[in-house]
Write a protein that holds these residues in place. Sequence first.
Motif, PDB file in Angstrom:
ATOM      1  N   GLY A   1      -7.368  -6.819 -16.649  1.00  0.00           N
ATOM      2  CA  GLY A   1      -6.527  -5.627 -17.031  1.00  0.00           C
ATOM      3  C   GLY A   1      -6.909  -4.261 -16.021  1.00  0.00           C
ATOM      4  O   GLY A   1      -6.889  -3.030 -16.761  1.00  0.00           O
ATOM      5  N   THR A   2      -7.282  -4.622 -14.859  1.00  0.00           N
ATOM      6  CA  THR A   2      -7.671  -3.129 -14.121  1.00  0.00           C
ATOM      7  C   THR A   2      -6.603  -2.290 -14.083  1.00  0.00           C
ATOM      8  O   THR A   2      -6.687  -1.196 -14.027  1.00  0.00           O
ATOM      9  CB  THR A   2      -7.899  -4.011 -12.451  1.00  0.00           C
ATOM     10  OG1 THR A   2      -9.074  -4.900 -12.649  1.00  0.00           O
ATOM     11  CG2 THR A   2      -8.263  -2.814 -11.677  1.00  0.00           C
ATOM     12  N   TRP A   3      -5.068  -2.874 -13.785  1.00  0.00           N
ATOM     13  CA  TRP A   3      -4.005  -1.858 -13.406  1.00  0.00           C
ATOM     14  C   TRP A   3      -3.770  -1.143 -14.927  1.00  0.00           C
ATOM     15  O   TRP A   3      -3.801   0.025 -14.679  1.00  0.00           O
ATOM     16  CB  TRP A   3      -2.994  -2.743 -13.334  1.00  0.00           C
ATOM     17  CG  TRP A   3      -1.743  -1.668 -12.928  1.00  0.00           C
ATOM     18  CD1 TRP A   3      -0.424  -1.698 -13.513  1.00  0.00           C
ATOM     19  CD2 TRP A   3      -1.761  -0.806 -12.230  1.00  0.00           C
ATOM     20  NE1 TRP A   3       0.485  -0.702 -13.098  1.00  0.00           N
ATOM     21  CE2 TRP A   3      -0.266   0.076 -12.175  1.00  0.00           C
ATOM     22  CE3 TRP A   3      -2.524  -0.323 -11.108  1.00  0.00           C
ATOM     23  CZ2 TRP A   3       0.215   1.075 -11.531  1.00  0.00           C
ATOM     24  CZ3 TRP A   3      -1.899   0.823 -10.252  1.00  0.00           C
ATOM     25  CH2 TRP A   3      -0.767   1.284 -10.296  1.00  0.00           C
TER      26      TRP A   3
ATOM     27  N   LYS B   1      -4.720   8.637  -9.030  1.00  0.00           N
ATOM     28  CA  LYS B   1      -3.687   8.273  -8.450  1.00  0.00           C
ATOM     29  C   LYS B   1      -3.600   6.604  -8.525  1.00  0.00           C
ATOM     30  O   LYS B   1      -4.612   6.011  -8.595  1.00  0.00           O
ATOM     31  CB  LYS B   1      -3.288   8.622  -7.008  1.00  0.00           C
ATOM     32  CG  LYS B   1      -2.952   9.993  -6.727  1.00  0.00           C
ATOM     33  CD  LYS B   1      -2.800  10.084  -5.579  1.00  0.00           C
ATOM     34  CE  LYS B   1      -2.256  11.910  -5.207  1.00  0.00           C
ATOM     35  NZ  LYS B   1      -2.064  12.083  -3.821  1.00  0.00           N
ATOM     36  N   GLY B   2      -2.758   5.801  -8.701  1.00  0.00           N
ATOM     37  CA  GLY B   2      -2.852   4.433  -8.663  1.00  0.00           C
ATOM     38  C   GLY B   2      -1.789   3.890  -7.806  1.00  0.00           C
ATOM     39  O   GLY B   2      -0.525   4.099  -7.884  1.00  0.00           O
ATOM     40  N   VAL B   3      -1.973   2.651  -7.105  1.00  0.00           N
ATOM     41  CA  VAL B   3      -1.270   2.046  -6.127  1.00  0.00           C
ATOM     42  C   VAL B   3      -1.479   0.328  -6.943  1.00  0.00           C
ATOM     43  O   VAL B   3      -2.603   0.121  -7.047  1.00  0.00           O
ATOM     44  CB  VAL B   3      -1.414   2.049  -4.952  1.00  0.00           C
ATOM     45  CG1 VAL B   3      -0.692   1.030  -4.091  1.00  0.00           C
ATOM     46  CG2 VAL B   3      -1.531   3.309  -4.241  1.00  0.00           C
ATOM     47  N   CYS B   4      -0.398  -0.134  -7.144  1.00  0.00           N
ATOM     48  CA  CYS B   4      -0.524  -1.638  -7.523  1.00  0.00           C
ATOM     49  C   CYS B   4       0.261  -2.609  -6.537  1.00  0.00           C
ATOM     50  O   CYS B   4       1.484  -2.426  -6.258  1.00  0.00           O
ATOM     51  CB  CYS B   4       0.292  -1.796  -8.847  1.00  0.00           C
ATOM     52  SG  CYS B   4       0.061  -3.381  -9.771  1.00  0.00           S
ATOM     53  N   PHE B   5      -0.580  -3.443  -6.032  1.00  0.00           N
ATOM     54  CA  PHE B   5      -0.019  -4.522  -5.254  1.00  0.00           C
ATOM     55  C   PHE B   5       0.659  -5.614  -6.010  1.00  0.00           C
ATOM     56  O   PHE B   5       0.666  -5.734  -7.131  1.00  0.00           O
ATOM     57  CB  PHE B   5      -1.130  -5.075  -4.466  1.00  0.00           C
ATOM     58  CG  PHE B   5      -1.662  -4.468  -3.162  1.00  0.00           C
ATOM     59  CD1 PHE B   5      -1.218  -3.192  -2.833  1.00  0.00           C
ATOM     60  CD2 PHE B   5      -2.558  -5.042  -2.401  1.00  0.00           C
ATOM     61  CE1 PHE B   5      -1.498  -2.641  -1.776  1.00  0.00           C
ATOM     62  CE2 PHE B   5      -3.079  -4.163  -1.315  1.00  0.00           C
ATOM     63  CZ  PHE B   5      -2.650  -2.819  -0.988  1.00  0.00           C
ATOM     64  N   SER B   6       1.650  -6.196  -5.056  1.00  0.00           N
ATOM     65  CA  SER B   6       2.655  -7.259  -5.833  1.00  0.00           C
ATOM     66  C   SER B   6       1.638  -8.580  -5.973  1.00  0.00           C
ATOM     67  O   SER B   6       1.984  -9.537  -6.961  1.00  0.00           O
ATOM     68  CB  SER B   6       3.685  -7.572  -5.015  1.00  0.00           C
ATOM     69  OG  SER B   6       3.354  -7.981  -3.794  1.00  0.00           O
ATOM     70  N   ARG B   7       0.518  -8.689  -5.277  1.00  0.00           N
ATOM     71  CA  ARG B   7      -0.245  -9.959  -5.375  1.00  0.00           C
ATOM     72  C   ARG B   7      -1.720  -9.515  -4.646  1.00  0.00           C
ATOM     73  O   ARG B   7      -1.725  -8.392  -4.125  1.00  0.00           O
ATOM     74  CB  ARG B   7       0.084 -10.914  -4.597  1.00  0.00           C
ATOM     75  CG  ARG B   7       0.441 -10.851  -3.248  1.00  0.00           C
ATOM     76  CD  ARG B   7       0.721 -12.510  -2.795  1.00  0.00           C
ATOM     77  NE  ARG B   7       1.412 -12.314  -1.202  1.00  0.00           N
ATOM     78  CZ  ARG B   7       0.409 -12.499  -0.331  1.00  0.00           C
ATOM     79  NH1 ARG B   7      -0.755 -12.344  -0.531  1.00  0.00           N
ATOM     80  NH2 ARG B   7       1.014 -12.348   1.134  1.00  0.00           N
ATOM     81  N   ASN B   8      -2.548 -10.351  -4.614  1.00  0.00           N
ATOM     82  CA  ASN B   8      -4.002  -9.946  -3.945  1.00  0.00           C
ATOM     83  C   ASN B   8      -3.708 -10.133  -2.393  1.00  0.00           C
ATOM     84  O   ASN B   8      -3.340 -11.252  -1.873  1.00  0.00           O
ATOM     85  CB  ASN B   8      -5.040 -11.082  -4.412  1.00  0.00           C
ATOM     86  CG  ASN B   8      -6.279 -10.713  -3.724  1.00  0.00           C
ATOM     87  OD1 ASN B   8      -6.602 -11.375  -2.795  1.00  0.00           O
ATOM     88  ND2 ASN B   8      -7.131  -9.878  -4.412  1.00  0.00           N
ATOM     89  N   PHE B   9      -3.903  -8.936  -1.832  1.00  0.00           N
ATOM     90  CA  PHE B   9      -3.809  -9.041  -0.315  1.00  0.00           C
ATOM     91  C   PHE B   9      -5.039  -8.878   0.397  1.00  0.00           C
ATOM     92  O   PHE B   9      -5.084  -8.902   1.737  1.00  0.00           O
ATOM     93  CB  PHE B   9      -2.713  -7.678   0.014  1.00  0.00           C
ATOM     94  CG  PHE B   9      -1.473  -8.170   0.011  1.00  0.00           C
ATOM     95  CD1 PHE B   9      -0.682  -8.619   0.913  1.00  0.00           C
ATOM     96  CD2 PHE B   9      -0.737  -7.688  -1.116  1.00  0.00           C
ATOM     97  CE1 PHE B   9       0.514  -9.085   0.807  1.00  0.00           C
ATOM     98  CE2 PHE B   9       0.821  -8.296  -1.572  1.00  0.00           C
ATOM     99  CZ  PHE B   9       1.524  -8.758  -0.316  1.00  0.00           C
ATOM    100  N   GLY B  10      -6.276  -8.653  -0.247  1.00  0.00           N
ATOM    101  CA  GLY B  10      -7.431  -8.346   0.333  1.00  0.00           C
ATOM    102  C   GLY B  10      -7.906  -7.021   0.466  1.00  0.00           C
ATOM    103  O   GLY B  10      -7.063  -6.109   0.182  1.00  0.00           O
ATOM    104  N   LYS B  11      -9.132  -6.915   0.608  1.00  0.00           N
ATOM    105  CA  LYS B  11     -10.020  -5.414   0.660  1.00  0.00           C
ATOM    106  C   LYS B  11      -9.314  -4.691   1.698  1.00  0.00           C
ATOM    107  O   LYS B  11      -9.062  -3.439   1.645  1.00  0.00           O
ATOM    108  CB  LYS B  11     -11.116  -5.518   0.538  1.00  0.00           C
ATOM    109  CG  LYS B  11     -12.059  -4.335   0.371  1.00  0.00           C
ATOM    110  CD  LYS B  11     -13.267  -4.682   0.440  1.00  0.00           C
ATOM    111  CE  LYS B  11     -14.198  -3.195   0.421  1.00  0.00           C
ATOM    112  NZ  LYS B  11     -15.365  -3.358   0.553  1.00  0.00           N
ATOM    113  N   GLU B  12      -9.106  -5.260   2.953  1.00  0.00           N
ATOM    114  CA  GLU B  12      -8.576  -4.458   4.109  1.00  0.00           C
ATOM    115  C   GLU B  12      -7.241  -4.112   3.883  1.00  0.00           C
ATOM    116  O   GLU B  12      -6.935  -2.709   4.303  1.00  0.00           O
ATOM    117  CB  GLU B  12      -8.558  -5.470   5.396  1.00  0.00           C
ATOM    118  CG  GLU B  12      -9.831  -5.964   5.893  1.00  0.00           C
ATOM    119  CD  GLU B  12     -10.732  -5.015   6.507  1.00  0.00           C
ATOM    120  OE1 GLU B  12     -10.407  -4.129   6.788  1.00  0.00           O
ATOM    121  OE2 GLU B  12     -12.175  -5.190   6.271  1.00  0.00           O
ATOM    122  N   ALA B  13      -6.312  -4.789   3.306  1.00  0.00           N
ATOM    123  CA  ALA B  13      -5.093  -4.426   2.968  1.00  0.00           C
ATOM    124  C   ALA B  13      -4.976  -3.332   1.916  1.00  0.00           C
ATOM    125  O   ALA B  13      -4.519  -2.114   1.984  1.00  0.00           O
ATOM    126  CB  ALA B  13      -4.255  -5.242   2.359  1.00  0.00           C
ATOM    127  N   ALA B  14      -5.862  -3.268   0.954  1.00  0.00           N
ATOM    128  CA  ALA B  14      -6.145  -2.292   0.011  1.00  0.00           C
ATOM    129  C   ALA B  14      -6.639  -0.868   0.681  1.00  0.00           C
ATOM    130  O   ALA B  14      -6.433   0.111   0.136  1.00  0.00           O
ATOM    131  CB  ALA B  14      -7.050  -2.686  -1.207  1.00  0.00           C
TER     132      ALA B  14
END
Length: 310
Positions: free
Chosen positions: A48-50, A64-77
């Motif tokens: 339930g992070t989001w 502020k919040g940004v939600c990825f469509s899937r797990n892209f990894g920490k570097e991408a985040a």
Amino acid sequence: MDKTLSIVLPSYNEEQMIEKTTETITDLMEQEGIPFELIFVNDGSKDGTWEEILKQKDINPHVKGVCFSRNFGKEAAISAGMDQAAGACVAVMDCDLQHPPETLVTMYRLWESGFQVIEGIKASRGKESLIYKMFAKTFYKIISNATGIDMSRASDFKLLDRQVVDEYLRLPERNVFFRALSSWVGFKTTYVEFDVQQRTAGKSKWSFKSLARYAVNNITSFSAAPMQIVTFFGFIFFLVAVILGIQSLYMYFSGHAVEGFTTVILLLLFVGSVLMFSLGVIGYYISKIYEEVKMRPRYIISEIVGTDID
Ligand code: UDP
Ligand code: MG
């Protein structure tokens, strides 16, 4: 002049930490009188992070919040967080509070005094198993050699000036390694030591497999040395071949040529495995080139809240 600090927090399955982290940092920043924004990047969490981020966003104007469509990894985040950051400087920290928020204040003060890159250095590495320590040591040795910078105590906990962030975001490659690239870009740099804190909730996302992949990935994206090892092997083999060649010819001319069959078999096996290993290394680099030439984005955002463009 705007002096806002954007704090980027990559979050993957951190539902237990969002509220605590938000409150701790907000209290501290208000106490210190630092204008700030918190940018949570939900890296495709399965819990339930989001929802937690949305909850915090409704009660806290800094979030502020940004939600990825899937797990892209920490570097991408980290990249996504920096892309969304509006502040005059940007800090990146783990959202499990293992990076002490008090250090953030120290970093901010150093930034105010004119430094553009403030690197968090681990004073101690926290609790780690012996195997993990050995593994980390080897990895950092290779990376340090490749980058020419001592990376053994480096971390992802950093504060960067807007100018540095813009340069970082201009890097076109897909495979980024934040820890090393922040020193690659240069600028006026200083270091701050911090003690890695114990995680209070949730658990580390790293498995041995993911760490191994992370290590190989970052070594190859920073160094072509493994490819040169292939050339080195080639050279050694050439020397051995010359010596054996001379020996064989000598045997042939002196009349006892049939012996030495074991040598042939051993050589065959040895050469075969070195060749395959080398091809593997080359193949790995080719796959990295393939990944880069596809020019896919580093991440895909499915939802943004609280920022100027939501
Ligand atoms: N993280 C992430 N994506 C991932 C894995 C981790 O954004 O795929 C985040 C995680 O939520 C945390 C930070 O990266 O804020 C560090 O992760 P973790 O605490 O698991 O690593 P450790 O502290 O054990 O090195
Ligand atoms: Mg952690």
